[in-house]
Structure formats: structure tokens, C-alpha cells
Scaffold this active site. Structure first.
Site, PDB file in Angstrom:
ATOM      1  N   GLU A   1      53.038  24.406 -33.219  1.00  0.00           N
ATOM      2  CA  GLU A   1      52.545  23.348 -34.109  1.00  0.00           C
ATOM      3  C   GLU A   1      53.435  23.154 -35.340  1.00  0.00           C
ATOM      4  O   GLU A   1      53.448  24.012 -36.236  1.00  0.00           O
ATOM      5  CB  GLU A   1      51.121  23.699 -34.574  1.00  0.00           C
ATOM      6  CG  GLU A   1      50.524  22.677 -35.535  1.00  0.00           C
ATOM      7  CD  GLU A   1      49.062  22.915 -35.862  1.00  0.00           C
ATOM      8  OE1 GLU A   1      48.569  24.045 -35.642  1.00  0.00           O
ATOM      9  OE2 GLU A   1      48.413  21.966 -36.324  1.00  0.00           O
TER      10      GLU A   1
ATOM     11  N   GLU B   1      40.179  19.357 -35.468  1.00  0.00           N
ATOM     12  CA  GLU B   1      40.474  20.389 -36.454  1.00  0.00           C
ATOM     13  C   GLU B   1      40.344  19.693 -37.811  1.00  0.00           C
ATOM     14  O   GLU B   1      41.328  19.237 -38.402  1.00  0.00           O
ATOM     15  CB  GLU B   1      41.884  20.965 -36.263  1.00  0.00           C
ATOM     16  CG  GLU B   1      42.094  22.204 -37.131  1.00  0.00           C
ATOM     17  CD  GLU B   1      43.543  22.659 -37.141  1.00  0.00           C
ATOM     18  OE1 GLU B   1      43.796  23.817 -36.779  1.00  0.00           O
ATOM     19  OE2 GLU B   1      44.424  21.857 -37.495  1.00  0.00           O
TER      20      GLU B   1
HETATM   21 MN   LIG Z   1      46.449  21.825 -36.761  1.00  0.00          MN
END
Ligand SMILES: [Mn+2]
Length: 277
Positions: free
Chosen positions: A154, A248
Site C-alpha cells: 500500500e 477503511e
Molecule cells: Mn489504507
């Protein structure tokens, strides 16, 4: 098929963060199933914090897939990163993530490397830090491959890492690796800070995107900020993305309303993606 997902945080030491449901795995899964989510993403303290057989049983009972497992607790609780100048800490970081990959693989879920990528700390130049990260990703990607799962890397915004802030740079990093088991996480909150155009970046990097974090400009659930989600959702669908969009996001104003808002937004922006809308 793009599927909806919601996060559950299960780390008692962590009281705030961008996760929708908190503290109770079964209550979170029951609520997610009741609303109609396809999957959950789990944030746990370590690989042995949960019994994978119990998670698998709950997954079956509630008809929810396990989309991914986060590794951030390795950094937050233990200070472990793949780019620490101390080789012993890098070794422990790799071991922590390796165990999380093993835990996730029992559930068919990939692990996510976000904050555990760390930073080029003072005195360490960026190429050296990136070399350490590549070393870690090569080893961990190969390990994930052996267990039949991908590994998700990420890119984060500039306030969280000085290594990779753009998805395009993430593509370059992945292409430089020996393993092909690593995919990118497109986190729409980080991208809102860093990318010149989120839809354009998604089109360019689409074949490398393995997971999406679905949040608005202010990290609240989609619809509670100013990100233009229509074009982004269209870009994902036109690019043939077929993974999860996972909330998220901050549990604002509360977990239940945040989850409802997310699922309403998902159904609005991805209207053709659910077999039983
Ligand atoms: Mn994230």
C-alpha cells in the site's frame, strides 16, 4: 465482480483509527452480514490473536468472505518496519508479516503491508530504504505465493511515509521485484492527497491494483467528504477491477451509521456489481 467490504479493528491497545467496527469480531461480522456486505477486512494484533478456525466458522455462518488482513499492529505495537536500519528489527518485521501471511492464507485472504513499510529514517538515504523494502517484499511475496495468496503493498500519503506516495511509483517498485505475487492497494484517501487525478491513475495502474480502500477525502465514509467518487468508481469498473472496495474509514458518526453510509455509497457507485442487489 467488485465486492463490498468493511473493516473490523480487533487491537485492544488501539482506540482510534480508520476502522468501522471495533473490538468484537462476531458482533462486527453479524452487523456487516445484516447490512449486506460481501466481506470483512480484519485488523488484528498479531497472527495468533485469533483462531483461524473460529474466523472460518464465522465466515461460513455469516456468509462473509475475509477480504484481507492488515499488518499495521507490527509497527504500532512493536515498532517493526521493513526499512529499519537495524537488521534485527527488519528480520523481526519480516517474521511478523510472514506469520500474518500464514494466518490470512488459512482464510484465503492476502495480507496488507501499509505502515510496516516504514520510512527512510534520518541518516538513511531513500535508495537504501527502498532496497531493504524490496528485499522484504521479494521474500514475503514468494512466501505468499507458496501459500496460494497474493501480498498487498500500500502506497501511503507523504505524512505517513517518505518512500512511495504515488500508485505509479508503486508500479515501478513492483516491476523491479523478482516476485510477481505483490499487488497494489489503491487507498482513495491517500490518493486524494497525492495523485493529480485519481481516475486517471486508476486507469494507468489498473492491472496492478489488488485491493481498494474506500474512504472519502477526510477519511470519513464515502459521501461524507468532497472526493468526486463517480469518476473513480467508473474508472475502476471500466478498467475491469474485480477485487474488493473496503471501507477503511473513520467510524463517523458511529460504526452503524458509517457502515450504512458505506454500503449505500457502494450500491450507488457500483450499481451493477452485486448479483442480488
Ligand atoms: Mn489504507
Amino acid at each position: 465482480m467488485i465486492q463490498s467490504c468493511v473493516t473490523i479493528a480487533l487491537v485492544p491497545e488501539i482506540k482510534t483509527g480508520p476502522w468501522i467496527y471495533w473490538d468484537d469480531l462476531e458482533a462486527g461480522m453479524a452487523a456487516a452480514a445484516e447490512l449486506g456486505f460481501d466481506a470483512v477486512e480484519l485488523f488484528t494484533a498479531s497472527a495468533d490473536a485469533l483462531d483461524p478456525d473460529r474466523v472460518a466458522a464465522l465466515s461460513e455462518r455469516y456468509g462473509l468472505k475475509i477480504a484481507a488482513v492488515g499488518t499495521g499492529a507490527g509497527k504500532v505495537l512493536h515498532g517493526l518496519t521493513l526499512t529499519d536500519p537495524n537488521p534485527e528489527i527488519r528480520r523481526k518485521a519480516t517474521g511478523f508479516i510472514r506469520d500474518m501471511i500464514g494466518f490470512g492464507a488459512r482464510l484465503g485472504a492476502p495480507a496488507i503491508i501499509g505502515s510496516m513499510q516504514g520510512n527512510a529514517t534520518p541518516g538513511i538515504d531513500r535508495p537504501q530504504a527502498l532496497a531493504w523494502m524490496s528485499e522484504g517484499l521479494n521474500e514475503l511475496g514468494a512466501f505468499a505465493g507458496k501459500l496460494g495468496v497474493k501480498l498487498i503493498y500500500e502506497p501511503l500519503n507523504r505524512y505517513e511515509t517518505n518512500l512511495i506516495n504515488h500508485l505509479g511509483d508503486g508500479v515501478d517498485l513492483l516491476q523491479s521485484l523478482e516476485t510477481d505475487r505483490v499487488t497494489l492497494l489503491a487507498d482513495l484517501f491517500h490518493m486524494n492527497i497525492e495523485e493529480a487525478s485519481i481516475p486517471e491513475t486508476i486507469r494507468t495502474c489498473a492491472t496492478f491494483i489488488g485491493h481498494v480502500h474506500f474512504a472519502d477525502s477526510n477519511r470519513r465514509p464515502v459521501g461524507f467528504g468532497h472526493t468526486e467518487m463517480g469518476e473513480i468508481a467508473l474508472a475502476l469498473q471500466e478498467a475491469g477491477y474485480d477485487g474488493y472496495v473496503s471501507a477503511e474509514a473513520l467510524p463517523w458518526p458511529d460504526p452503524d451509521q458509517a457502515a450504512r453510509q458505506t454500503l449505500n455509497a457502494f450500491r450507488h457507485f457500483f450499481p451493477t456489481q452485486r448479483p442480488n442487489p
